[in-house]
Design a protein around this motif. Sequence first.
Motif, PDB file in Angstrom:
ATOM      1  N   ILE A  56     -21.131  51.427  34.931  1.00 15.77           N
ATOM      2  CA  ILE A  56     -19.701  50.629  35.545  1.00 15.77           C
ATOM      3  C   ILE A  56     -19.125  49.881  34.333  1.00 15.77           C
ATOM      4  O   ILE A  56     -18.028  49.594  34.229  1.00 15.77           O
ATOM      5  CB  ILE A  56     -20.431  49.893  36.566  1.00 15.77           C
ATOM      6  N   SER A  57     -19.954  49.116  33.424  1.00 12.02           N
ATOM      7  CA  SER A  57     -19.541  48.188  32.368  1.00 12.02           C
ATOM      8  C   SER A  57     -18.804  49.286  31.330  1.00 12.02           C
ATOM      9  O   SER A  57     -17.996  48.366  30.756  1.00 12.02           O
ATOM     10  CB  SER A  57     -20.734  47.667  31.816  1.00 12.02           C
ATOM     11  N   GLN A  58     -18.700  50.356  31.510  1.00 12.58           N
ATOM     12  CA  GLN A  58     -17.991  51.038  30.505  1.00 12.58           C
ATOM     13  C   GLN A  58     -16.612  51.894  31.154  1.00 12.58           C
ATOM     14  O   GLN A  58     -15.945  52.301  30.294  1.00 12.58           O
ATOM     15  CB  GLN A  58     -19.027  52.200  29.867  1.00 12.58           C
ATOM     16  N   LEU A  59     -16.762  51.791  32.325  1.00 13.54           N
ATOM     17  CA  LEU A  59     -15.506  52.215  32.961  1.00 13.54           C
ATOM     18  C   LEU A  59     -14.285  51.302  33.008  1.00 13.54           C
ATOM     19  O   LEU A  59     -14.307  50.209  32.896  1.00 13.54           O
ATOM     20  CB  LEU A  59     -15.850  52.549  34.412  1.00 13.54           C
ATOM     21  N   PRO A  60     -13.078  51.890  33.051  1.00 15.80           N
ATOM     22  CA  PRO A  60     -11.987  51.212  33.096  1.00 15.80           C
ATOM     23  C   PRO A  60     -11.920  50.188  34.227  1.00 15.80           C
ATOM     24  O   PRO A  60     -12.493  50.535  35.229  1.00 15.80           O
ATOM     25  CB  PRO A  60     -10.736  52.114  33.038  1.00 15.80           C
ATOM     26  N   ASN A  61     -11.043  49.087  34.121  1.00 14.87           N
ATOM     27  CA  ASN A  61     -11.006  48.199  35.275  1.00 14.87           C
ATOM     28  C   ASN A  61     -10.336  49.002  36.454  1.00 14.87           C
ATOM     29  O   ASN A  61      -9.469  49.499  36.679  1.00 14.87           O
ATOM     30  CB  ASN A  61     -10.172  46.926  34.876  1.00 14.87           C
ATOM     31  N   GLY A  62     -11.223  48.740  37.789  1.00 17.95           N
ATOM     32  CA  GLY A  62     -10.687  49.204  38.864  1.00 17.95           C
ATOM     33  C   GLY A  62     -11.521  50.541  39.182  1.00 17.95           C
ATOM     34  O   GLY A  62     -11.182  51.149  40.522  1.00 17.95           O
ATOM     35  N   GLN A  63     -11.887  51.321  38.415  1.00 17.18           N
ATOM     36  CA  GLN A  63     -12.778  52.397  38.596  1.00 17.18           C
ATOM     37  C   GLN A  63     -14.173  52.208  39.167  1.00 17.18           C
ATOM     38  O   GLN A  63     -14.827  51.382  38.680  1.00 17.18           O
ATOM     39  CB  GLN A  63     -12.678  53.414  37.256  1.00 17.18           C
ATOM     40  N   SER A  64     -14.678  53.162  39.773  1.00 25.34           N
ATOM     41  CA  SER A  64     -16.158  52.958  40.329  1.00 25.34           C
ATOM     42  C   SER A  64     -16.624  54.233  40.515  1.00 25.34           C
ATOM     43  O   SER A  64     -16.019  55.277  40.475  1.00 25.34           O
ATOM     44  CB  SER A  64     -16.113  52.210  41.507  1.00 25.34           C
ATOM     45  N   MET A  65     -17.782  54.485  41.170  1.00 25.00           N
ATOM     46  CA  MET A  65     -18.257  55.586  41.684  1.00 25.00           C
ATOM     47  C   MET A  65     -17.829  56.139  43.144  1.00 25.00           C
ATOM     48  O   MET A  65     -17.434  55.471  43.755  1.00 25.00           O
ATOM     49  CB  MET A  65     -19.912  55.398  41.812  1.00 25.00           C
ATOM     50  N   ILE A  66     -17.917  57.395  43.097  1.00 24.87           N
ATOM     51  CA  ILE A  66     -17.661  58.000  44.586  1.00 24.87           C
ATOM     52  C   ILE A  66     -18.861  58.888  44.842  1.00 24.87           C
ATOM     53  O   ILE A  66     -19.987  58.952  44.278  1.00 24.87           O
ATOM     54  CB  ILE A  66     -16.631  58.987  44.360  1.00 24.87           C
ATOM     55  N   ALA A  67     -18.695  59.060  46.385  1.00 16.36           N
ATOM     56  CA  ALA A  67     -19.853  59.870  46.931  1.00 16.36           C
ATOM     57  C   ALA A  67     -19.227  61.254  47.428  1.00 16.36           C
ATOM     58  O   ALA A  67     -18.347  61.161  48.580  1.00 16.36           O
ATOM     59  CB  ALA A  67     -20.456  59.077  48.152  1.00 16.36           C
TER      60      ALA A  67
END
Length: 248
Positions: free
Chosen positions: A52-63
């Motif tokens: 998560i710390s490496q993802l661009p702002n606003g992006q997260s995981m999905i299921a």
Amino acid sequence: MSEHEFGESSLVEHLVELRARLVRALLGLGVVLLGLLPFSRTLYTVVAEPLISQLPNGQSMIAINPAGAFFAPLKLTFFVALFVAMPWLLYQLWAFVAPGLYAREKRLAVPILGSSVLLFYIGCAFAYFLVLPAVFHFLTTFRPDVIAITPDANAYLDFVLAIFFAFGGSFELPVAMVILTLLGWVTPQQFKEGRGYAVVGIFVLAAVLTPPDVVSQLMLAIPMCLLYELGIHASKWLVPSSVRQTEP
């Protein structure tokens, strides 16, 4: 009592003892699991932090699977409980086999078991604090801009668990070398002479166990090479004097 009846009685006693140890082990694991269940979401958040710390702002995981958001934290909680309860589980194993060991075997088994648990924990900590952040930084930095990273929660957990077990298991190398030496199958001198082959094998193993990137392969191979040297020295310290005297 005949010899046959004595043997049957002894077998029954061992089976009863084994059942008791298994029950205690499972109860201990169950207690830890129940204690961690309320923190399932927090545990998953902590484990997801390196990505998560490496993802661009606003992006997260999905299921991708509708139930994935529910089962992924539970699956992680079980493995964390197993991780935390490992000393208790190993103690139950030790308590079952210890009565049948000689005094020297008991003296050696305790530090070997303790070292194996400690090295596994160190390997997992090394993977979490150093390897995963470096791997995800590498993967997210060199991706094309047109590709958005939206990792699946279950797939990410499987990936992280594989990394943990790969590094935790690989860090057991010195323990495996000591056991082979104590069994008399390999001598410290043979380990020393085979260092070149071992280094090649370590890099091949690192390429197989880690993701297809140079960063994680090097971060596994280099510590394993250092651990191999540690295993050589540990084997020399623990090798029986009779074996040491026969070495060239």
